[in-house]
Design an enzyme around this catalytic site. Structure first.
Site, mmCIF file in Angstrom:
data_model
loop_
_atom_site.group_PDB
_atom_site.id
_atom_site.type_symbol
_atom_site.label_atom_id
_atom_site.label_comp_id
_atom_site.label_asym_id
_atom_site.label_seq_id
_atom_site.Cartn_x
_atom_site.Cartn_y
_atom_site.Cartn_z
ATOM 1 N N ARG A 32 -5.365 8.020 13.239
ATOM 2 C CA ARG A 32 -6.480 8.275 12.308
ATOM 3 C C ARG A 32 -6.593 7.063 11.368
ATOM 4 O O ARG A 32 -7.311 6.130 11.646
ATOM 5 C CB ARG A 32 -6.245 9.594 11.557
ATOM 6 C CG ARG A 32 -7.515 10.191 10.964
ATOM 7 C CD ARG A 32 -7.975 9.555 9.679
ATOM 8 N NE ARG A 32 -7.041 9.772 8.565
ATOM 9 C CZ ARG A 32 -7.163 9.157 7.390
ATOM 10 N NH1 ARG A 32 -8.141 8.301 7.163
ATOM 11 N NH2 ARG A 32 -6.273 9.356 6.433
ATOM 12 N N HIS A 43 -8.168 15.532 10.426
ATOM 13 C CA HIS A 43 -8.532 15.025 9.095
ATOM 14 C C HIS A 43 -10.010 15.365 8.870
ATOM 15 O O HIS A 43 -10.889 14.774 9.510
ATOM 16 C CB HIS A 43 -8.312 13.502 9.089
ATOM 17 C CG HIS A 43 -8.424 12.892 7.741
ATOM 18 N ND1 HIS A 43 -9.420 12.014 7.394
ATOM 19 C CD2 HIS A 43 -7.649 13.034 6.647
ATOM 20 C CE1 HIS A 43 -9.252 11.631 6.142
ATOM 21 N NE2 HIS A 43 -8.186 12.237 5.665
ATOM 22 N N ARG A 97 -4.040 21.700 4.424
ATOM 23 C CA ARG A 97 -3.704 20.749 3.365
ATOM 24 C C ARG A 97 -4.975 20.349 2.649
ATOM 25 O O ARG A 97 -6.018 20.169 3.279
ATOM 26 C CB ARG A 97 -3.055 19.497 3.966
ATOM 27 C CG ARG A 97 -2.587 18.555 2.877
ATOM 28 C CD ARG A 97 -2.835 17.104 3.215
ATOM 29 N NE ARG A 97 -4.242 16.741 3.227
ATOM 30 C CZ ARG A 97 -4.688 15.548 3.587
ATOM 31 N NH1 ARG A 97 -3.855 14.614 4.000
ATOM 32 N NH2 ARG A 97 -5.988 15.263 3.565
ATOM 33 N N THR A 119 -5.201 6.079 -2.528
ATOM 34 C CA THR A 119 -6.236 5.576 -1.628
ATOM 35 C C THR A 119 -6.458 4.072 -1.747
ATOM 36 O O THR A 119 -6.743 3.391 -0.767
ATOM 37 C CB THR A 119 -7.547 6.338 -1.931
ATOM 38 O OG1 THR A 119 -7.261 7.727 -1.821
ATOM 39 C CG2 THR A 119 -8.678 5.946 -1.011
ATOM 40 N N HIS A 156 0.604 9.569 0.688
ATOM 41 C CA HIS A 156 -0.164 8.651 1.539
ATOM 42 C C HIS A 156 -0.359 7.401 0.684
ATOM 43 O O HIS A 156 -1.194 7.395 -0.227
ATOM 44 C CB HIS A 156 -1.495 9.323 1.900
ATOM 45 C CG HIS A 156 -2.403 8.492 2.756
ATOM 46 N ND1 HIS A 156 -2.575 8.734 4.106
ATOM 47 C CD2 HIS A 156 -3.212 7.445 2.467
ATOM 48 C CE1 HIS A 156 -3.455 7.876 4.596
ATOM 49 N NE2 HIS A 156 -3.857 7.074 3.620
ATOM 50 N N HIS A 198 22.946 -21.866 8.714
ATOM 51 C CA HIS A 198 23.022 -20.430 8.995
ATOM 52 C C HIS A 198 23.643 -20.197 10.362
ATOM 53 O O HIS A 198 24.446 -19.295 10.551
ATOM 54 C CB HIS A 198 21.625 -19.803 8.976
ATOM 55 C CG HIS A 198 20.982 -19.821 7.622
ATOM 56 N ND1 HIS A 198 19.927 -19.014 7.287
ATOM 57 C CD2 HIS A 198 21.248 -20.557 6.520
ATOM 58 C CE1 HIS A 198 19.565 -19.238 6.039
ATOM 59 N NE2 HIS A 198 20.346 -20.196 5.556
HETATM 60 C C1 HCA Z 1 -9.697 7.997 4.160
HETATM 61 C C2 HCA Z 1 -9.001 7.949 2.830
HETATM 62 C C3 HCA Z 1 -7.547 8.369 2.885
HETATM 63 C C4 HCA Z 1 -7.401 9.863 3.020
HETATM 64 C C5 HCA Z 1 -6.004 10.336 2.789
HETATM 65 C C6 HCA Z 1 -5.868 11.852 2.789
HETATM 66 C C7 HCA Z 1 -6.935 7.895 1.569
HETATM 67 O O1 HCA Z 1 -9.554 7.061 4.951
HETATM 68 O O2 HCA Z 1 -10.414 8.964 4.410
HETATM 69 O O3 HCA Z 1 -6.671 12.533 3.414
HETATM 70 O O4 HCA Z 1 -4.916 12.341 2.149
HETATM 71 O O5 HCA Z 1 -6.219 6.911 1.571
HETATM 72 O O6 HCA Z 1 -7.244 8.521 0.565
HETATM 73 O O7 HCA Z 1 -6.899 7.710 3.941
#
Ligand code: HCA
Length: 449
Positions: free
Chosen positions: A28, A101, A163, A196, A224, A320
């Site tokens: 993704r 997602h 989530r 993000t 993330h 080295h």
């Molecule tokens: C994206 C943004 C995302 C989503 C991360 C998430 C980010 O590409 O849609 O769904 O938790 O960095 O916020 O990757």
């Protein structure tokens, strides 16, 4: 959204989450990497995706994030192929959850349910930047959009893992985030906290994780972390240390812009930090092979900045080298062979693409060959390797093809360069951190037969 079909049997009630659950998003966010910008040259084919998912499952990953099927007909159809790979590995490796997602849109949700998703990673931007310049909804409108939808999904599809993420969470004021998260908290399994745009620091991560854990003690957290500041790895380590159980990663850290946390870099560092509980179920020796596989798919070598890479076992400076010949511990502090950085773990086999063949022959065995020749050799090798006797190694078959059938020569180094590069290729002797020097076989490239 309710349909009359009986609800699918929930796998989520059988699964006991481990101390660290990777949610790999190579297929993704990884597909959003700028490296894949030239769609005609670099893209993941369905076969690539099948191979990547298979490798991730064998590596020990239990959660794989995919694009929402509404993204394109190609992505929708790939869901079925990827599910088939997952299903074929269930008896051997247990259940792996495939997560879609999705935006907080009914259409996205329905298509994901239709595709057989085990869970939905739902998101909507919550920062001022997102609210003003992306979707244009204020906080009340965000809540009005997300909360009833999530409640409905929970009611109609109780088997789904849900989530919810406020996109750009680290630029969202904590009070604003709480307002939105409060409205969906009773219905979700996890809250995402995406950085993000890569603004977070480890200190900010620690503070946010603590605040979220205090307010939502019954909801798991998912991280993330984007790497714009080069902090993606540190932030993930800090979040895990502070009690975040779910972490988004990709192979080689590929993702939008400079990427997110690399899966093998994270596990490697958890090992070095002696966080062994968090490594349960991950096949650490598969780390370098899975990096090579990903690099192969991207038509590149494992990047030199990747911690689990051959680069970290390659030494060029004269001083080295002589120290290395006495004891490898002088310039190698980490047990990279436990993470598969050995020549024996390149995983050559019928599934190897021409890039892996090219990589092995050129970088590991120093043959002189161009890409066109590597492609031809790969074809011969794929046919031959299926009929292999058990005592013959794929590496030997490949070398024979290169040498005897294609007449390839190895790199002839000038005398002055003979001692320039030393790699530790102690593939047969597992080396522990405490005795890095013991049992190590050092070879100069000029000595490789
Ligand atoms: C994206 C943004 C995302 C989503 C991360 C998430 C980010 O590409 O849609 O769904 O938790 O960095 O916020 O990757």
């Amino acid at each position: 959204m309710n349909n009359s079909q009986p609800a699918p049997r929930s796998q989520k009630s059988f699964y006991q989450p481990r101390a660290l659950e990777i949610i790999d998003t190579t297929l993704r966010d990884g597909q959003q990497t700028s490296l894949l910008h030239d769609h005609y040259k670099y893209f993941f084919t369905r076969a690539d995706k099948e191979e990547i998912v298979r490798a991730l499952i064998i590596y020990g990953v239990k959660f794989v994030e995919l694009f929402a099927p509404v993204v394109s007909p190609q992505e929708r159809d790939d869901w079925q192929a990827i599910r088939a790979v997952r299903d074929s590995l269930i008896t051997q490796k247990g259940y792996t959850f495939l997560l879609a997602h999705v935006r907080c849109h009914l259409r996205d949700v329905e298509a994901a349910v239709e595709a057989g998703a085990d869970g939905l990673n739902m998101y909507i931007g919550t920062s001022a930047e997102s609210r003003h310049y992306n979707h244009g909804n204020d906080l009340d409108e965000i809540i009005a959009k997300a909360a009833p939808l999530i409640e409905e999904v929970r009611r109609d599809h109780p088997h789904l893992l849900l989530r919810f993420s406020g996109e750009d969470a680290f630029r969202t004021r904590l009070d604003d985030l709480f307002r939105v998260y409060d409205s969906v908290a009773p219905h979700v399994d996890r809250f995402g906290m995406p950085d993000t745009v890569g603004v977070a620091t480890p200190a900010a991560v620690a503070k946010r994780v603590a605040a979220m854990r205090e307010r939502y003690p019954n909801v798991e957290l998912e991280g993330h972390f984007h790497d714009d500041r080069g902090f993606a790895l540190y932030n993930a380590l800090e979040a895990a240390r502070c009690g975040m159980r779910y972490m988004n990663t990709t192979l080689l850290g590929i993702a939008e812009r400079s990427g997110i946390t690399s899966i093998t870099a994270l596990l490697f560092n958890l090992y070095l930090d002696r966080e062994f509980d968090k490594l349960e179920g991950y096949h650490l020796r598969g780390s370098y092979p899975i990096n090579v596989l990903a690099a192969d798919k991207l038509k590149m070598l494992v990047p030199p900045k990747e911690p689990v890479s051959l680069t970290n076992r390659t030494h060029t400076a004269g001083v080295h080298q002589s120290a290395m010949l006495n004891n490898a511990a002088v310039y190698e502090a980490h047990p990279l062979d436990l993470f598969g950085v050995t020549e024996a773990e390149i995983l050559l086999g019928p599934l190897s693409g021409w890039n892996a063949v090219h990589y092995f022959l050129k970088e590991i065995r120093y043959f002189q060959l161009d890409e066109a020749t590597a492609k031809e050799i790969a074809q011969v090798f794929k046919e031959r390797v299926y009929q292999l006797a058990p005592d013959v190694s794929p590496e030997q078959v490949l070398i024979n093809i290169a040498e005897k059938e294609f007449g390839l020569a190895r790199l002839e180094l000038p005398e002055s360069a003979r001692a320039q590069i030393v790699q530790r290729l102690d593939s047969t002797t597992p080396t522990r951190p405490a005795n890095l020097g013991a049992g190590v076989q050092l070879r100069r490239i000029a000595e490789i037969p």
